[in-house]
Design a protein around this motif. Sequence first.
Motif, PDB file in Angstrom:
ATOM      1  N   GLN A 238      50.933  33.366  29.125  1.00 36.83           N
ATOM      2  CA  GLN A 238      49.059  33.325  28.682  1.00 36.83           C
ATOM      3  C   GLN A 238      49.316  33.573  27.235  1.00 36.83           C
ATOM      4  O   GLN A 238      48.394  34.075  26.549  1.00 36.83           O
ATOM      5  CB  GLN A 238      48.586  34.536  29.248  1.00 36.83           C
ATOM      6  CG  GLN A 238      48.611  34.235  30.940  1.00 36.83           C
ATOM      7  CD  GLN A 238      47.948  35.678  31.634  1.00 36.83           C
ATOM      8  OE1 GLN A 238      48.538  36.705  31.350  1.00 36.83           O
ATOM      9  NE2 GLN A 238      46.902  35.596  32.329  1.00 36.83           N
ATOM     10  N   LYS A 239      50.289  32.876  26.606  1.00 36.31           N
ATOM     11  CA  LYS A 239      50.259  33.033  24.900  1.00 36.31           C
ATOM     12  C   LYS A 239      49.582  31.720  24.282  1.00 36.31           C
ATOM     13  O   LYS A 239      48.970  31.730  23.235  1.00 36.31           O
ATOM     14  CB  LYS A 239      51.668  33.192  24.091  1.00 36.31           C
ATOM     15  CG  LYS A 239      52.289  34.334  24.872  1.00 36.31           C
ATOM     16  CD  LYS A 239      51.755  35.588  24.473  1.00 36.31           C
ATOM     17  CE  LYS A 239      52.329  36.987  25.031  1.00 36.31           C
ATOM     18  NZ  LYS A 239      51.545  37.943  24.688  1.00 36.31           N
ATOM     19  N   ARG A 240      49.530  30.752  25.278  1.00 40.01           N
ATOM     20  CA  ARG A 240      48.870  29.415  24.646  1.00 40.01           C
ATOM     21  C   ARG A 240      47.704  29.002  25.758  1.00 40.01           C
ATOM     22  O   ARG A 240      47.821  29.100  26.625  1.00 40.01           O
ATOM     23  CB  ARG A 240      49.965  28.497  24.736  1.00 40.01           C
ATOM     24  CG  ARG A 240      49.435  26.781  24.384  1.00 40.01           C
ATOM     25  CD  ARG A 240      50.410  25.769  24.829  1.00 40.01           C
ATOM     26  NE  ARG A 240      49.967  24.437  24.333  1.00 40.01           N
ATOM     27  CZ  ARG A 240      49.090  23.665  25.036  1.00 40.01           C
ATOM     28  NH1 ARG A 240      48.713  24.236  26.108  1.00 40.01           N
ATOM     29  NH2 ARG A 240      49.042  22.657  24.545  1.00 40.01           N
ATOM     30  N   GLY A 241      46.684  28.442  25.131  1.00 45.57           N
ATOM     31  CA  GLY A 241      45.487  28.228  25.790  1.00 45.57           C
ATOM     32  C   GLY A 241      45.701  26.779  26.673  1.00 45.57           C
ATOM     33  O   GLY A 241      46.884  26.086  25.992  1.00 45.57           O
ATOM     34  N   VAL A 242      45.022  26.515  27.497  1.00 40.53           N
ATOM     35  CA  VAL A 242      45.335  25.251  28.354  1.00 40.53           C
ATOM     36  C   VAL A 242      43.819  24.606  28.241  1.00 40.53           C
ATOM     37  O   VAL A 242      42.796  24.915  28.550  1.00 40.53           O
ATOM     38  CB  VAL A 242      45.484  25.624  29.761  1.00 40.53           C
ATOM     39  CG1 VAL A 242      45.587  24.287  30.377  1.00 40.53           C
ATOM     40  CG2 VAL A 242      46.649  26.498  29.943  1.00 40.53           C
ATOM     41  N   LYS A 243      44.187  22.910  27.641  1.00 40.99           N
ATOM     42  CA  LYS A 243      42.785  22.246  27.570  1.00 40.99           C
ATOM     43  C   LYS A 243      42.374  21.695  29.098  1.00 40.99           C
ATOM     44  O   LYS A 243      43.242  21.626  30.130  1.00 40.99           O
ATOM     45  CB  LYS A 243      43.132  20.925  26.921  1.00 40.99           C
ATOM     46  CG  LYS A 243      43.574  21.409  25.410  1.00 40.99           C
ATOM     47  CD  LYS A 243      44.029  20.269  24.371  1.00 40.99           C
ATOM     48  CE  LYS A 243      44.310  20.855  23.130  1.00 40.99           C
ATOM     49  NZ  LYS A 243      45.377  20.323  22.381  1.00 40.99           N
ATOM     50  N   ASP A 244      41.305  21.267  29.319  1.00 35.00           N
ATOM     51  CA  ASP A 244      40.874  21.192  30.513  1.00 35.00           C
ATOM     52  C   ASP A 244      41.475  19.834  31.015  1.00 35.00           C
ATOM     53  O   ASP A 244      41.840  20.156  32.361  1.00 35.00           O
ATOM     54  CB  ASP A 244      39.085  20.771  30.460  1.00 35.00           C
ATOM     55  CG  ASP A 244      38.702  19.515  29.567  1.00 35.00           C
ATOM     56  OD1 ASP A 244      39.722  19.253  28.713  1.00 35.00           O
ATOM     57  OD2 ASP A 244      37.668  19.388  29.474  1.00 35.00           O
TER      58      ASP A 244
ATOM     59  N   ASN B 263      44.933  37.637  26.244  1.00 36.56           N
ATOM     60  CA  ASN B 263      45.626  36.624  26.742  1.00 36.56           C
ATOM     61  C   ASN B 263      44.783  35.108  26.334  1.00 36.56           C
ATOM     62  O   ASN B 263      43.474  35.409  26.063  1.00 36.56           O
ATOM     63  CB  ASN B 263      45.455  36.687  28.277  1.00 36.56           C
ATOM     64  CG  ASN B 263      46.406  37.903  28.954  1.00 36.56           C
ATOM     65  OD1 ASN B 263      47.218  38.013  28.038  1.00 36.56           O
ATOM     66  ND2 ASN B 263      46.088  38.391  29.955  1.00 36.56           N
ATOM     67  N   ALA B 264      45.562  34.303  26.128  1.00 29.66           N
ATOM     68  CA  ALA B 264      45.201  32.835  25.679  1.00 29.66           C
ATOM     69  C   ALA B 264      44.486  32.073  26.856  1.00 29.66           C
ATOM     70  O   ALA B 264      44.014  31.086  26.667  1.00 29.66           O
ATOM     71  CB  ALA B 264      45.799  32.055  24.848  1.00 29.66           C
ATOM     72  N   ASN B 265      44.877  32.223  28.169  1.00 25.23           N
ATOM     73  CA  ASN B 265      44.314  31.749  29.269  1.00 25.23           C
ATOM     74  C   ASN B 265      44.510  32.771  30.521  1.00 25.23           C
ATOM     75  O   ASN B 265      45.031  33.654  30.238  1.00 25.23           O
ATOM     76  CB  ASN B 265      45.106  30.400  29.682  1.00 25.23           C
ATOM     77  CG  ASN B 265      46.382  30.600  30.118  1.00 25.23           C
ATOM     78  OD1 ASN B 265      46.603  31.094  31.103  1.00 25.23           O
ATOM     79  ND2 ASN B 265      47.597  30.435  29.401  1.00 25.23           N
ATOM     80  N   ILE B 266      43.710  32.394  31.496  1.00 21.03           N
ATOM     81  CA  ILE B 266      43.924  33.147  33.009  1.00 21.03           C
ATOM     82  C   ILE B 266      44.517  32.474  33.807  1.00 21.03           C
ATOM     83  O   ILE B 266      44.308  33.055  35.037  1.00 21.03           O
ATOM     84  CB  ILE B 266      42.152  33.391  33.293  1.00 21.03           C
ATOM     85  CG1 ILE B 266      41.507  32.294  33.678  1.00 21.03           C
ATOM     86  CG2 ILE B 266      41.450  34.257  32.104  1.00 21.03           C
ATOM     87  CD1 ILE B 266      39.869  32.564  34.408  1.00 21.03           C
ATOM     88  N   SER B 267      45.084  31.200  33.811  1.00 19.69           N
ATOM     89  CA  SER B 267      45.628  30.446  34.664  1.00 19.69           C
ATOM     90  C   SER B 267      47.201  30.547  34.671  1.00 19.69           C
ATOM     91  O   SER B 267      47.757  29.934  35.719  1.00 19.69           O
ATOM     92  CB  SER B 267      44.992  29.041  34.678  1.00 19.69           C
ATOM     93  OG  SER B 267      45.645  28.353  33.439  1.00 19.69           O
TER      94      SER B 267
END
Length: 80
Positions: A48-54, A3-7
């Motif tokens: 969860q295929k794309r990351g999330v920037k802060d 997964n690219a993110n957990i959120s």
Amino acid sequence: MGNANISGLRIKQARERLGWDQSELAAALSIDFDIKLDQSDISEIERQKRGVKDFELDAIARLLKVTPEWLLRGEHSCHE
């Protein structure tokens, strides 16, 4: 591939709780925070295929009326 993110799943949950669709979240991000994501970006985040920037996570949390910590760890975090 992992997964690219957990959120993503909690972003979807919070968005649906407000009755928003993905396009509405994307539009709010653009209007309120000048963050250019479209509906397909929101879909990829939630799947969860794309990351999330802060800065994206912070803006999403503000719009969805949750904390960034909840988006990252959820209610059952051992650090609460």
